[in-house]
Design a protein around this motif. Structure first.
Motif, mmCIF file in Angstrom:
data_model
loop_
_atom_site.group_PDB
_atom_site.id
_atom_site.type_symbol
_atom_site.label_atom_id
_atom_site.label_comp_id
_atom_site.label_asym_id
_atom_site.label_seq_id
_atom_site.Cartn_x
_atom_site.Cartn_y
_atom_site.Cartn_z
ATOM 1 N N MET A 182 0.813 -1.211 0.000
ATOM 2 C CA MET A 182 0.000 0.000 0.000
ATOM 3 C C MET A 182 0.851 1.267 0.000
ATOM 4 S SD MET A 182 -3.059 -0.999 -0.328
ATOM 5 C CE MET A 182 -3.953 0.519 -0.025
ATOM 6 N N ASP A 183 2.113 1.163 0.453
ATOM 7 C CA ASP A 183 2.991 2.338 0.440
ATOM 8 C C ASP A 183 3.879 2.385 -0.804
ATOM 9 O OD1 ASP A 183 4.694 0.270 1.025
ATOM 10 O OD2 ASP A 183 5.394 1.084 2.939
ATOM 11 N N GLY A 184 3.590 1.510 -1.801
ATOM 12 C CA GLY A 184 4.246 1.615 -3.095
ATOM 13 C C GLY A 184 5.467 0.750 -3.316
ATOM 14 N N LYS A 185 5.785 -0.178 -2.426
ATOM 15 C CA LYS A 185 6.943 -1.053 -2.605
ATOM 16 C C LYS A 185 6.598 -2.177 -3.582
ATOM 17 C CE LYS A 185 10.080 -4.158 -0.133
ATOM 18 N NZ LYS A 185 10.402 -4.778 1.183
ATOM 19 N N LEU A 186 7.406 -2.343 -4.638
ATOM 20 C CA LEU A 186 7.170 -3.380 -5.642
ATOM 21 C C LEU A 186 7.520 -4.756 -5.074
ATOM 22 C CD1 LEU A 186 6.491 -4.186 -8.593
ATOM 23 C CD2 LEU A 186 8.927 -3.829 -9.116
ATOM 24 N N LEU A 187 6.572 -5.697 -5.178
ATOM 25 C CA LEU A 187 6.786 -7.058 -4.683
ATOM 26 C C LEU A 187 7.069 -8.035 -5.821
ATOM 27 C CD1 LEU A 187 3.998 -7.209 -1.950
ATOM 28 C CD2 LEU A 187 6.432 -6.711 -1.650
ATOM 29 N N PHE A 188 6.386 -7.891 -6.942
ATOM 30 C CA PHE A 188 6.733 -8.680 -8.126
ATOM 31 C C PHE A 188 6.180 -8.003 -9.372
ATOM 32 C CE2 PHE A 188 2.581 -10.904 -7.428
ATOM 33 C CZ PHE A 188 2.042 -10.755 -8.690
ATOM 34 N N ARG A 189 6.755 -8.383 -10.507
ATOM 35 C CA ARG A 189 6.307 -7.902 -11.814
ATOM 36 C C ARG A 189 6.432 -9.070 -12.776
ATOM 37 N NH1 ARG A 189 5.712 -2.923 -14.392
ATOM 38 N NH2 ARG A 189 6.229 -2.858 -16.619
ATOM 39 N N ARG A 190 5.309 -9.418 -13.455
ATOM 40 C CA ARG A 190 5.285 -10.612 -14.283
ATOM 41 C C ARG A 190 4.453 -10.355 -15.542
ATOM 42 N NH1 ARG A 190 2.905 -15.213 -10.914
ATOM 43 N NH2 ARG A 190 4.575 -14.457 -9.560
ATOM 44 N N GLN A 191 4.893 -10.909 -16.660
ATOM 45 C CA GLN A 191 4.194 -10.726 -17.934
ATOM 46 C C GLN A 191 3.094 -11.779 -18.077
ATOM 47 O OE1 GLN A 191 5.382 -8.214 -19.809
ATOM 48 N NE2 GLN A 191 4.257 -8.400 -21.721
ATOM 49 N N TYR A 204 2.400 -14.249 0.504
ATOM 50 C CA TYR A 204 2.386 -12.869 0.996
ATOM 51 C C TYR A 204 1.513 -12.740 2.245
ATOM 52 C CZ TYR A 204 4.502 -11.944 -3.514
ATOM 53 O OH TYR A 204 5.346 -11.968 -4.600
ATOM 54 N N SER A 205 1.862 -11.793 3.079
ATOM 55 C CA SER A 205 1.129 -11.584 4.334
ATOM 56 C C SER A 205 -0.293 -11.104 4.061
ATOM 57 C CB SER A 205 1.857 -10.552 5.203
ATOM 58 O OG SER A 205 3.173 -10.972 5.492
ATOM 59 N N LYS A 206 -1.179 -11.383 4.996
ATOM 60 C CA LYS A 206 -2.556 -10.916 4.876
ATOM 61 C C LYS A 206 -2.594 -9.395 4.936
ATOM 62 C CE LYS A 206 -4.572 -15.024 7.049
ATOM 63 N NZ LYS A 206 -5.396 -15.530 8.175
ATOM 64 N N GLY A 207 -3.494 -8.816 4.152
ATOM 65 C CA GLY A 207 -3.620 -7.364 4.149
ATOM 66 C C GLY A 207 -4.025 -6.833 2.795
ATOM 67 N N MET A 208 -3.896 -5.516 2.620
ATOM 68 C CA MET A 208 -4.286 -4.839 1.391
ATOM 69 C C MET A 208 -3.061 -4.578 0.523
ATOM 70 S SD MET A 208 -7.517 -4.657 1.946
ATOM 71 C CE MET A 208 -7.973 -3.690 0.506
ATOM 72 N N TYR A 209 -3.253 -4.703 -0.812
ATOM 73 C CA TYR A 209 -2.171 -4.498 -1.783
ATOM 74 C C TYR A 209 -2.738 -3.802 -3.018
ATOM 75 C CZ TYR A 209 0.412 -8.013 0.950
ATOM 76 O OH TYR A 209 1.040 -8.705 1.962
ATOM 77 N N TRP A 210 -1.820 -3.287 -3.846
ATOM 78 C CA TRP A 210 -2.176 -2.760 -5.156
ATOM 79 C C TRP A 210 -1.732 -3.754 -6.222
ATOM 80 C CZ3 TRP A 210 -5.446 1.030 -5.159
ATOM 81 C CH2 TRP A 210 -5.405 2.029 -4.179
ATOM 82 N N LEU A 211 -2.646 -4.089 -7.129
ATOM 83 C CA LEU A 211 -2.312 -4.923 -8.281
ATOM 84 C C LEU A 211 -2.469 -4.054 -9.523
ATOM 85 C CD1 LEU A 211 -1.492 -7.879 -8.894
ATOM 86 C CD2 LEU A 211 -3.896 -8.307 -9.455
ATOM 87 N N SER A 212 -1.389 -3.929 -10.284
ATOM 88 C CA SER A 212 -1.376 -2.953 -11.369
ATOM 89 C C SER A 212 -1.017 -3.608 -12.695
ATOM 90 C CB SER A 212 -0.364 -1.843 -11.053
ATOM 91 O OG SER A 212 -0.320 -0.891 -12.083
ATOM 92 N N ALA A 213 -1.715 -3.187 -13.749
ATOM 93 C CA ALA A 213 -1.392 -3.560 -15.123
ATOM 94 C C ALA A 213 -1.502 -2.300 -15.963
ATOM 95 C CB ALA A 213 -2.333 -4.645 -15.632
ATOM 96 N N GLU A 214 -1.171 -2.399 -17.231
ATOM 97 C CA GLU A 214 -1.209 -1.229 -18.106
ATOM 98 C C GLU A 214 -2.617 -0.641 -18.155
ATOM 99 O OE1 GLU A 214 -0.513 -0.176 -22.828
ATOM 100 O OE2 GLU A 214 0.251 -2.040 -21.989
ATOM 101 N N GLU A 218 -5.785 -1.895 -9.309
ATOM 102 C CA GLU A 218 -6.869 -2.345 -8.443
ATOM 103 C C GLU A 218 -6.348 -2.601 -7.036
ATOM 104 O OE1 GLU A 218 -9.694 -2.286 -9.770
ATOM 105 O OE2 GLU A 218 -9.579 -2.825 -11.875
ATOM 106 N N LYS A 219 -7.179 -2.303 -6.056
ATOM 107 C CA LYS A 219 -6.860 -2.629 -4.667
ATOM 108 C C LYS A 219 -7.362 -4.044 -4.381
ATOM 109 C CE LYS A 219 -7.538 0.512 -1.535
ATOM 110 N NZ LYS A 219 -8.223 1.409 -0.551
ATOM 111 N N ILE A 220 -6.496 -4.889 -3.832
ATOM 112 C CA ILE A 220 -6.890 -6.263 -3.526
ATOM 113 C C ILE A 220 -6.622 -6.559 -2.053
ATOM 114 C CG2 ILE A 220 -6.382 -7.015 -5.882
ATOM 115 C CD1 ILE A 220 -3.899 -8.473 -4.671
ATOM 116 N N MET A 221 -7.231 -7.640 -1.583
ATOM 117 C CA MET A 221 -7.026 -8.078 -0.202
ATOM 118 C C MET A 221 -6.577 -9.531 -0.208
ATOM 119 S SD MET A 221 -9.770 -8.493 2.940
ATOM 120 C CE MET A 221 -9.966 -6.736 3.202
#
Length: 223
Positions: A182-191, A204-214, A218-221
């Motif tokens: 949620m604070d913008g740290k990249l965890l993985f990037r995959r094609q 990954y730990s339980k909680g909220m994350y950002w999932l981003s594509a071109e 989206e915010k995910i849990m």
């Protein structure tokens, strides 16, 4: 013809009348038929007819706005209204709250509300409003349905909660997908290539994350 206006204030008083009731007016006795029940009843229960509805809806619509769902509703009047909970469903049966909007409280003026749901699923989406009063009572609106085709997004989530460490997504064109804290740290990037994919997130730990594509974030849990 003389007329007599009778103010009948209580049900018990009304029930004392028979169908043919003697009424005395200016020394003259007349007989009147008063129906208390049935289709010809002259009686309207004041305890029901004088109740003010907490919220009177003038309109409630849901429409597609790009790949988002735009909800709009207007109230004609409100009384002791606290807020509106917007609920979403993918089957029209099981609804989950997605946000709350403060209500106007008490007003006799028209009030307009707008909410954009930026993470509807591809396909059918159902929405309803739960109006909550200041006294704790609630009422539920009619359901509105719309269909999102997702054609303009590179990624469409099929639900935004990862259950058992898995999250399904629809990829519409070849694109990299990235997971961020949620604070913008990249965890993985995959094609990913076009198609439906199951994203493995069990590590990954339980909680909220950002999932981003071109063109889509989206915010995910993870739970």
């Amino acid at each position: 013809m003389k007329s007599c206006l009778l103010f009948l204030s209580t049900i018990s008083f009304l029930n004392s009348f028979s169908q043919n009731t003697a009424l005395t007016f200016n020394g003259t006795t007349q007989y009147a038929t008063i129906g208390l029940t049935g289709p010809t009843s002259n009686f309207v229960n004041p305890a029901i007819s004088l109740i003010a509805l907490p919220v009177v809806y003038k309109s409630f619509t849901a429409r597609v706005d790009g790949n988002d769902a735009l909800l709009q509703w207007t109230t004609a009047q409100e009384q002791n209204s606290r807020d509106f909970t917007i609920e979403h469903s993918i089957d029209g049966i099981n609804f989950k709250p997605i946000t709350k909007l403060d209500a106007a409280g008490t007003t006799t003026r028209e009030t307009n509300y707008v909410y954009k749901h930026e993470t509807p699923i591809k396909g059918a989406n159902y929405y309803r409003l739960v109006q909550n009063d200041l006294d704790g009572k609630s009422s539920i609106s009619e359901v509105r349905k719309l269909v999102i085709d997702g054609s303009n997004r590179s990624m469409v989530l099929l639900g935004n909660i990862a259950t058992n460490g898995q999250l399904q997504m629809q990829i519409n064109r070849k694109t990299p997908v990235s997971l961020y804290t949620m604070d913008g740290k990249l965890l993985f990037r995959r094609q990913f290539n076009p198609g439906t994919h199951r994203l493995e997130l069990a590590g990954y730990s339980k909680g909220m994350y950002w999932l981003s594509a071109e063109g889509s974030t989206e915010k995910i849990m993870i739970r």
